[in-house]
Structures are given as C-alpha cells and as structure tokens.
Design an enzyme around this catalytic site. Structure first.
Site, short mmCIF file in Angstrom:
data_model
loop_
_atom_site.label_atom_id
_atom_site.label_comp_id
_atom_site.label_asym_id
_atom_site.label_seq_id
_atom_site.Cartn_x
_atom_site.Cartn_y
_atom_site.Cartn_z
N ILE A 13 0.84 -1.21 0.00
CA ILE A 13 0.00 0.00 0.00
C ILE A 13 0.87 1.25 0.00
CG2 ILE A 13 -1.75 1.30 1.29
CD1 ILE A 13 -2.85 -1.42 2.27
N ASP A 32 11.48 2.58 5.51
CA ASP A 32 11.14 1.16 5.38
C ASP A 32 12.34 0.33 5.84
OD1 ASP A 32 8.77 -0.21 3.27
OD2 ASP A 32 10.30 -1.47 4.23
N TYR A 143 -3.00 -9.38 16.05
CA TYR A 143 -2.88 -8.35 15.01
C TYR A 143 -3.99 -7.30 15.16
CZ TYR A 143 -3.28 -6.18 10.41
OH TYR A 143 -3.40 -5.26 9.39
N ARG A 211 -15.91 -10.88 2.73
CA ARG A 211 -14.99 -9.75 2.92
C ARG A 211 -15.43 -8.58 2.05
NH1 ARG A 211 -13.74 -12.45 6.54
NH2 ARG A 211 -11.71 -13.12 7.29
N ARG A 272 -9.14 -20.92 9.81
CA ARG A 272 -7.91 -20.32 10.35
C ARG A 272 -8.17 -19.74 11.74
NH1 ARG A 272 -5.33 -15.77 6.57
NH2 ARG A 272 -6.60 -14.50 7.97
C1 UD2 Z 1 -7.29 -8.91 7.91
C2 UD2 Z 1 -8.20 -7.68 7.95
C3 UD2 Z 1 -7.77 -6.69 6.85
C4 UD2 Z 1 -6.28 -6.36 6.94
C5 UD2 Z 1 -5.51 -7.66 6.87
C6 UD2 Z 1 -3.99 -7.47 6.96
C7 UD2 Z 1 -10.38 -8.62 8.64
C8 UD2 Z 1 -11.78 -8.89 8.26
N1 UD2 Z 1 -9.59 -8.07 7.69
O1 UD2 Z 1 -7.51 -9.57 6.69
O2 UD2 Z 1 -8.54 -5.50 6.97
O3 UD2 Z 1 -6.00 -5.66 8.11
O4 UD2 Z 1 -5.92 -8.54 7.96
O5 UD2 Z 1 -3.31 -8.69 6.93
O6 UD2 Z 1 -9.97 -8.86 9.76
N2 UD2 Z 1 -7.76 -17.51 3.22
C9 UD2 Z 1 -7.90 -18.73 2.58
N3 UD2 Z 1 -6.83 -19.27 1.94
C10 UD2 Z 1 -5.60 -18.66 1.91
C11 UD2 Z 1 -5.45 -17.40 2.56
C12 UD2 Z 1 -6.55 -16.87 3.20
O7 UD2 Z 1 -8.98 -19.33 2.59
O8 UD2 Z 1 -4.66 -19.22 1.32
C13 UD2 Z 1 -8.94 -16.91 3.88
C14 UD2 Z 1 -8.71 -16.51 5.31
O9 UD2 Z 1 -8.93 -17.58 6.21
C15 UD2 Z 1 -9.74 -15.39 5.46
C16 UD2 Z 1 -9.81 -14.75 4.06
O10 UD2 Z 1 -9.24 -15.71 3.18
O11 UD2 Z 1 -11.01 -15.90 5.79
C17 UD2 Z 1 -9.01 -13.46 3.96
O12 UD2 Z 1 -7.71 -13.68 4.50
P1 UD2 Z 1 -6.54 -12.62 4.36
O13 UD2 Z 1 -5.34 -13.19 5.09
O14 UD2 Z 1 -6.37 -12.22 2.95
O15 UD2 Z 1 -7.10 -11.34 5.11
P2 UD2 Z 1 -7.84 -11.13 6.55
O16 UD2 Z 1 -9.30 -11.26 6.33
O17 UD2 Z 1 -7.17 -11.90 7.61
#
Ligand code: UD2
Length: 315
Positions: A13, A32, A143, A211, A272
């Site tokens: 970003i 950075d 986090y 999401r 997860r």
């Molecule tokens: C969180 C925050 C987001 C940002 C981000 C930074 C929420 C809702 N969102 O994102 O705003 O701060 O953290 O890291 O808390 N998944 C799979 N397979 C994979 C990888 C991920 O199924 O190989 C799923 C995961 O379990 C989740 C979704 O995809 O349900 C999104 O995961 P992510 O890691 O892209 O982002 P998320 O939601 O943790």
C-alpha cells in the site's frame, strides 16, 4: 506541494501512495526496513524520492525521519492475522511500539497531520452489519489488538497534544504489488499466483466467509482526501475505507478462476485461527467527512489485479 513521510513506503500500500504523491509533485521521504517491503516497488521513482532504511522500532531514526515533514502516512506494519497468532511478539513490537515511535516523532517534529493505516479486524465477530465506526471494537487476534491500539494512540495524541490524526480502517485491500508467495500473503494475491501456476488454492473453512474486498486505488484516494479534509471533520476520527459490498471467498474464487481460465475447484481446509467470519463496511462517515467514494469496484479491481500479475509473473 508538501513534504510527506510514508512509513512502509516500499510495501504494497505504501508504494502506491508514494507513486501517487510523486506524480502530483509532492516531496516524498520513505521509511522502510525492507523486511517485507521491496526496493523494486519504488524503482520507477527511486531518483525522485528520499529513502531511509530504518526500522520502526528505532525511535531516534524515526524521530529524525519526521523532521521537516508536513504529513505522515503511517503504513509501516507487520501485517497478517495468522502471523500474529503464530508469533505475536515481532508484530507487537512493530505495530504498537513502531506506531508509538511515529507519533512521538511526529509530535516532536511539529508534523501537521498523521494518517494511520488501521484495520477492519477491529470489529471482530460481533453481530450487526454493515460495520459502523460507532460499534465497540472486539478484536480477536493479536494483530487486531495491535492495529486497534495504534488507533487509540492516534486519538490520544489528538486529544492530548493536538496532533491531527486520522485513522483509516482498511477493509481487505488488494491490487498490484501485493506479495503473493509468502505464507502470510493476502488471499487475493495468493489465489491469483497459484491459479496462474496451475496449483489448487486452499480455502480455509467453508469459503462462505465474506470480505469487503477493496482495490488499492481507493485507499490512495482516501489517504489524499484525509490529508485535505478540514480538521473539524477529520482530526481524531476513525473512518471505514472499503467498497461497501461483501463477497464470499467462494464467489471470489469463482470469479478469479473465470478470469484466469482455471478449471479446478479449491481444496477445503480447516478454518484459520483468529479469522473473522464476515466483514462489510458502512462507508457513509468517510463519504460525509472526507468526500470518499470508491472509484474502482470489486470486479474492475479484480480485472486490473489479474492483468498486473499476468504481466509481472508471465512465463
Ligand atoms: C485482515 C483484515 C484486513 C487487513 C488484513 C492485513 C479482517 C476482516 N480483515 O484480513 O482489513 O488488516 O488482515 O493482513 O480482519 N484464506 C484462505 N486461503 C488462503 C489465505 C486466506 O482461505 O490461502 C482466507 C482466510 O482464512 C480469510 C480470508 O481468506 O477468511 C481473507 O484472509 P486474508 O489473510 O487475505 O485477510 P484477513 O481477512 O485476515
């Protein structure tokens, strides 16, 4: 023209913000530690910016980087929910102590305003959709706690020292330059690269989690607006930055598979730890106070992102 400090400026970003500011003629300093940021992300503008290889935990170097700066965009962080679950200390240090160092540096240097990359993870799993900024936070993962702590610090610095701070709660940002091949990569980048390589991605859980996926161009716009918004409307406040639409992982998988002509179903794995089930933003506060309206919708964002990864990882 103004002087900007972008922390995490070599990251996903941060580098988009750097490019946008350089394009409009602003002076940019990047901070950075290049742990997750990449020099490559800044190559086209390298000669027009100042880059400091500094860790956010180094209070003196952060303070010195704030000297002469009008606006700070604080994107530097160690992201990822699963990373923070597996190993909470490094992200605690970067996300909480690092944010504190940025605020102290900004206060002592007389910076005009700090814009903070907050996270939608603050809402957790409470009932009630869409998420509105007035809801009490219920962070689930380390986090989420860390990013929320940063918000609280931002607000305290506004209330106590009068340092103008604006917190932008990003909702699952995706787009060009998001790292696709780390175990902690965002789902969009990860799925695109795996599909391009003919590998079947794993969906954690049943894939029905939703999401508010938001293209990075919308985040750039939100940051630029947050700099210009009157303090009476923006300072000390928190704003959701999203598209205001919810898409499930299964839906997203299907759209990506079509765009990439990928014929295989996902592998379904266990849910997860620390995962939020659903996420959807009310963006009316950002719209009223900042004039924020998402310009790139989900589908257009997916098309642009897939096109970028195709170019970048071709062959
Ligand atoms: C969180 C925050 C987001 C940002 C981000 C930074 C929420 C809702 N969102 O994102 O705003 O701060 O953290 O890291 O808390 N998944 C799979 N397979 C994979 C990888 C991920 O199924 O190989 C799923 C995961 O379990 C989740 C979704 O995809 O349900 C999104 O995961 P992510 O890691 O892209 O982002 P998320 O939601 O943790």
């Amino acid at each position: 023209m103004a002087n900007y400090l972008i922390t995490g400026g070599a990251g996903f970003i941060g580098s988009h913000l750097v490019h946008a500011l350089v394009a409009r003629g602003d002076q940019v300093r990047v901070l950075d530690n290049f742990e997750t940021g990449l020099k490559k992300n800044l190559e086209p503008v390298w000669d027009r910016i100042e880059v400091r290889a500094v860790d956010l935990a180094d209070a003196d170097a952060v303070q010195s980087a704030c000297e002469g700066i009008d606006y700070v965009m604080h994107e530097g962080a160690l992201p990822s929910v699963p990373r923070s679950v597996k190993e909470p200390r490094p992200s605690h240090r970067t996300n909480i102590e690092g944010t504190f160092n940025v605020l102290e540096g900004a206060r002592l240097a007389g910076v005009k305003r700090v814009i903070y990359a907050a996270s939608s993870s603050a809402y957790g799993n409470q009932p009630g959709f869409p998420r509105v900024e007035t809801m009490a936070p219920q962070p689930l993962s380390p986090y989420a706690v860390q990013k929320l702590t940063g918000e609280l610090y931002m607000q305290a610095y506004w209330r106590v020292y009068g340092l103008e701070t604006v917190c932008l709660r990003y909702f699952n940002i995706f787009g060009a330059r998001q790292v696709p091949d780390s175990p902690y990569s965002g789902v969009m980048a990860r799925f695109i690269l795996m599909m391009m390589r003919g590998e079947r991605p794993t969906v954690f859980g049943d894939g029905e989690q939703g999401r508010d996926f938001t293209h990075v161009e919308n985040v750039v716009q939100a940051n630029l607006l947050a700099v210009d918004a009157p303090a009476t409307l923006a300072a000390g406040r928190v704003f959701n930055i999203a598209c205001g639409q919810r898409h499930t992982l299964n839906e997203t998988y299907a759209l990506l598979a079509t765009l990439l002509d990928f014929k295989h179903p996902p592998i379904y794995g266990p849910e997860r730890e620390g995962d939020v089930r659903d996420s959807l933003a009310d963006i009316s506060a950002a719209s009223a106070a900042l004039g924020y309206v998402p310009r790139i919708d989900f589908e257009e964002g997916l098309r642009r992102t897939v096109a970028w990864y195709r170019d970048e990882f071709a062959g």
